[in-house]
Design an enzyme around this catalytic site. Sequence first.
Site, PDB file in Angstrom:
ATOM      1  N   ASP A 159     -20.054 -20.578 -53.850  1.00 39.00           N
ATOM      2  CA  ASP A 159     -19.026 -21.402 -53.252  1.00 39.00           C
ATOM      3  C   ASP A 159     -19.670 -22.746 -52.922  1.00 39.00           C
ATOM      4  O   ASP A 159     -20.901 -22.886 -52.910  1.00 39.00           O
ATOM      5  CB  ASP A 159     -18.455 -20.728 -52.002  1.00 39.00           C
ATOM      6  N   TRP A 160     -18.860 -23.733 -52.631  1.00 34.94           N
ATOM      7  CA  TRP A 160     -19.334 -25.105 -52.491  1.00 34.94           C
ATOM      8  C   TRP A 160     -20.174 -25.251 -51.212  1.00 34.94           C
ATOM      9  O   TRP A 160     -19.672 -25.156 -50.113  1.00 34.94           O
ATOM     10  CB  TRP A 160     -18.152 -26.054 -52.506  1.00 34.94           C
TER      11      TRP A 160
END
Length: 870
Positions: free
Chosen positions: A291-292
């Site tokens: 995920d970012w």
Amino acid sequence: MKHTAVALALLASTGSVSAAAVEGSQLQRRALATSEPFYPSPWMDPNADGWQDAYTKAKAFVSQMTLAEKVNLTTGVGWMGEQCVGNVGAIPRLGLRSLCMQDSPVGVRDTDYNSVFTSGQTAAATFDKTVMYNRGKAMGQEHKGKGVNVMLGPVAGPIGRAPEGGRNWEGFSPDPVLTGIGMAQTIKGIQDAGVIACAKHFIANEQEHFRQTGEAQGYGYNISETLSSNIDDKTMHELYLWPFADAVRAGVGSVMCSYQQINNSYGCQNSKTLNGLLKNELGFQGFVMSDWQAQHTGAASAVAGLDMTMPGDTEFNTGLSYWGTNLTLAVVNGTVPEYRIDDMVMRIMAAFFKVGNTLDQPPINFDSWTLDTFGNQHAAAGTGYQQINWHVDVQADHASVIRDVAAKGTVLLKNNGALPLNKPKFVAVIGEDAGSNPAGPNGCSDRNCDNGTLGMAWGSGSANFPYLITPDAAIQAQAVNDGSRYESILANNQVTATKALVSQANVTAIVFVNADSGEGYINVDGNEGDRKNLTLWKNGDQLIKNVSSWCSNTIVVIHSTGPVLVTDWYNSTNVTAIVWAGVPGQESGNSIVDILYGKVNPSGRTPFTWGATRESYGTDVLYEPNNGNGPPQQDFSEGVFIDYRYFDKANTPLIYEFGYGLSYTTFEYSNIKVQKSNAGDYKPTTGTTSAAPTFGNFSTNLKDYLFPSDVTPVWQYIYPYLNSTDGKTASKDPNYGKTAEEFLPPHATDSTPQPLLRSSGKSNPGGNRQLYDTLYTVTADIKNTGKITGNEVPQLYVSLGGPDDPKVVLRDFDRIRIDPGQTAQFRATLTRRDLSNWDVVAQDWVVSTYPKKVYVGRSSRKLGLSADLS
């Protein structure tokens, strides 16, 4: 993240937390929940079902790549580095453009001339496998048309442990089977459209509070690390891992690891979940992306199973990366073994080829950072001015798909004969949720408000509306066509005017209310992603009470991201009908008219339970840190007992049970039959893998990795190259020079053949092949005893019989169209997995000796037919 926190995270990921690392209550809590190490990271199986051709093509491509090119393909270019919400570096020498990763689970995010689909939760309410597939394919086609390579969805984490969870609407249901089928059908649709699906967020990502340290600190919480979801092995397998197994079995190309920790080990460097559960036990052949900003280490995350880092920088717009230059150095100096970088790239390219791609990819024709036609190719750096948006229309005929899904996913909860409407004399529509946002449907960035009708919730799961048909507009059009009188008050606070309107004679009052939620970086009215409560927003409950006290024919329509409390008003005789319309997307008004006026006979089923009180669910979001400034600890002490499983166990009063929904016709169930198959005995998997493959030698001379003379560095852009032949200077890492043996766990770099887990599938993604053998076929007859054609949703439940098992669990369902007076046959299968429990000692699925029973009915508590299983 501070170095000490990284060190603790690494210790946690190896199961080696010590008193020297953590003290006091933090040590005490971590002793209760640790994640044992699982190494090495499994490499791809060239014979895996459905992946053979993709593996061959990937091997031919990867065999030509240099080390720098391999690193470029695994590392994001940095936040706002290129046009998509995430890009990895291109391989121009071999003809591969930059791969584009883009949200979202309801439509192509941050662009124009795209559609906005229903939420996954609303699609789940259709209980229709074909509808789920069609929705997935249409979304995949739109992403493909924009040049997207990886669509960041669908969602099984959160599954919906707590009804207040902010992103539950992006997923499907708190039931693992309904979610698993939703995942599988959506993935097949997306990937049949030529786009890689990304199953997210892996795993136990069940709330927005404390998912990211910086985000939580921004809200004033004093924590130093993210929340830990503490979960036991049995619960992990029987509930949270189940739908991801279905995703892997469906051939999903990528999986996104989550922000939070699992048993005090970060999701994107948790070797137990990534290496052990996902890649070994489930036999996942695709790639794991972060995920970012969910990556916290370099070499440690690489050997723990991470294959691609997004968006590439350690924090947004720092220009620093755990990989990029540092991964090049780590491979050159032997910290990360060559086979691991080869396997990362093999997994990425195999997923790329598996969905039918060729190297000749259509260009990315949009830009995530502006809708302007011209702008900077590298938005972060403000350079590369050119055309960046081509405004390509990808909507096709998808409006009809959206309208169909939204109508079929609408649940009729109550009806005292008020519906369907038939040219009513006077229609009065009340409530802000029926109308438009004064700023326009896209007037709030990422839908970070609750103004007007709720067609989509907020966060990275949002997209720009091409239009939004409001209930007010659609019902008015229908009323005009019918010759009905029509008035609307599109506010919740106009008490005097509302009373005057709905108190008149012959009025049918339709009240629209909602409850919103979304991702944690957005706070709407004090709801930090997760909902603060389960009540309706903007005094919606009082609005219903008021209108129903003045009007004896009050119909309530609810748009919401999950259950709401209806206890105070649902049973009023003046509330003649209640409809849950979920989060319907751009065709909201048209789809609700289809239901209210009987153009579509309602057949949606609620994908969650409607409890009488907030406390009746037995679970909730953790809203306050409970571990000093250390990682908050969220103990999943309820085990598998969430939603209807908990209500059944606690015998707690509820309003509407899971799977419930009414129709404008009636059905009768009869004649259940069970046929046993001749499946053989279950045999645990044995044997070993092959040795880890590699694809050729590479230079160990750092001079060979300096910035090429023909490359002009872009500010903040992440490259695989070095700016110095001194490794410590190039890496910007004070710990550079330490060997793998000094800080990586035992066996992390092992390339020898590895034993297969007894529960894993030998070349069978999804687990042991025999788990999916059919043990029983169940049939039942369903007759339409009413006067109009309708779709019935028969549901198959099983009692596993053990003292620690839920009363019943959903195992299959169908959606069948039946004409008046006609009888149709419901047919469902039970696999070995359907009848098994996870044995924590044997570490395998086992069919217990407890007596088992099968049920068929209209919902989890209306199970009129039953039969014993021999």
